[in-house]
Design a protein around this motif. Structure first.
Motif: not given
Length: 238
Positions: A29, A32-33, A37-39, A41, A50
């Motif tokens: 997490r 990613r942040l 990026m979003t989950q 993506q 997803l």
């Protein structure tokens, strides 16, 4: 592959700086942040659903047990070194570089080394094109499972570990040209694979192949090919 070093989270207490131990899903997490990026993506770039990515980011232990394809694909997207999630391997590598210390200097007696060597298992990287060419050999009415495909490549190259190349998104024409929908889970269930993401379309195409699809699992929420073992393609015949 270019990795970005993971920046550990620290805290200061009474003037002393401490590194906070983070769980695997927290690391995913945070990275990613950091990448903005979003989950969705990350999942799309890794070629998974997803809900699959949401599970491994939200549940400790799910990432390491997600399978080689998903594990390596997510690491590549998030630019994380896969070895950081297996510190026991790094520890062994470090021990192998340290000289063995004899407790008695100038002694002619031999002592067992305190270095433990773990020989690497024979492995093989399977290019995407080779995997796709194999998929084209399965006729309508026949299916394979992810396990039988892995076993085929292991036997072909006489290795214990295989990793099939993973790429992100595929055009629908590619999916239709290469019958990825004929690959099932290990127990014959329909599942969204890296190559073929739409389970409903997979059901439709398998039914067009003449196979019967039946509900299964908890609350009949899953689908499987009825008597799938009788429809398995004999990979040993290739």
């Amino acid at each position: 592959m270019q990795f970005i070093p993971f920046k550990e989270t620290t805290t200061t207490i009474n003037g002393e700086t401490y590194v906070l131990m983070q769980k695997t899903h927290q690391i995913l997490r945070q990275r990613r942040l950091e990448l903005g990026m979003t989950q969705a993506q990350v999942a799309d770039a890794a070629g998974i659903l997803l809900r699959q990515y949401a599970r491994i980011e939200g549940q400790e232990g799910a990432f390491r047990s997600s399978g080689a394809r998903i594990f390596l694909a997510v690491c590549a997207v998030l630019k994380l070194d896969p070895y950081m999630f297996f510190p026991e391997i790094k520890d062994n590598e470090k021990k192998e570089t340290e000289p063995t210390k004899n407790p008695i200097k100038n002694s002619t007696q031999e002592y067992p080394s305190d270095v433990i060597h773990y020989p690497a298992k024979p492995s093989r990287y399977i290019p995407l094109q080779e995997y796709m060419d194999l998929m084209r050999k399965f006729p309508a009415g026949k299916v394979v499972t992810c396990k039988t495909v892995e076993a085929y490549f292991k036997k072909k190259y006489n290795v214990e570990v295989i990793v099939i190349e993973v790429q992100g998104s595929y055009m629908e024409e590619l999916n239709m040209t290469y019958p990825f929908w004929r690959e099932l889970s290990a127990n014959g269930q329909l599942y969204a694979t890296t190559r073929f993401k739409n389970r409903d379309q997979q059901q439709h195409l398998l039914e067009q192949d003449g196979l019967e699809i039946v509900p299964c699992g908890a609350r009949n929420a899953s689908l499987k090919v009825k008597d799938y073992k009788s429809h398995l393609f004999d990979l040993d015949a290739l």
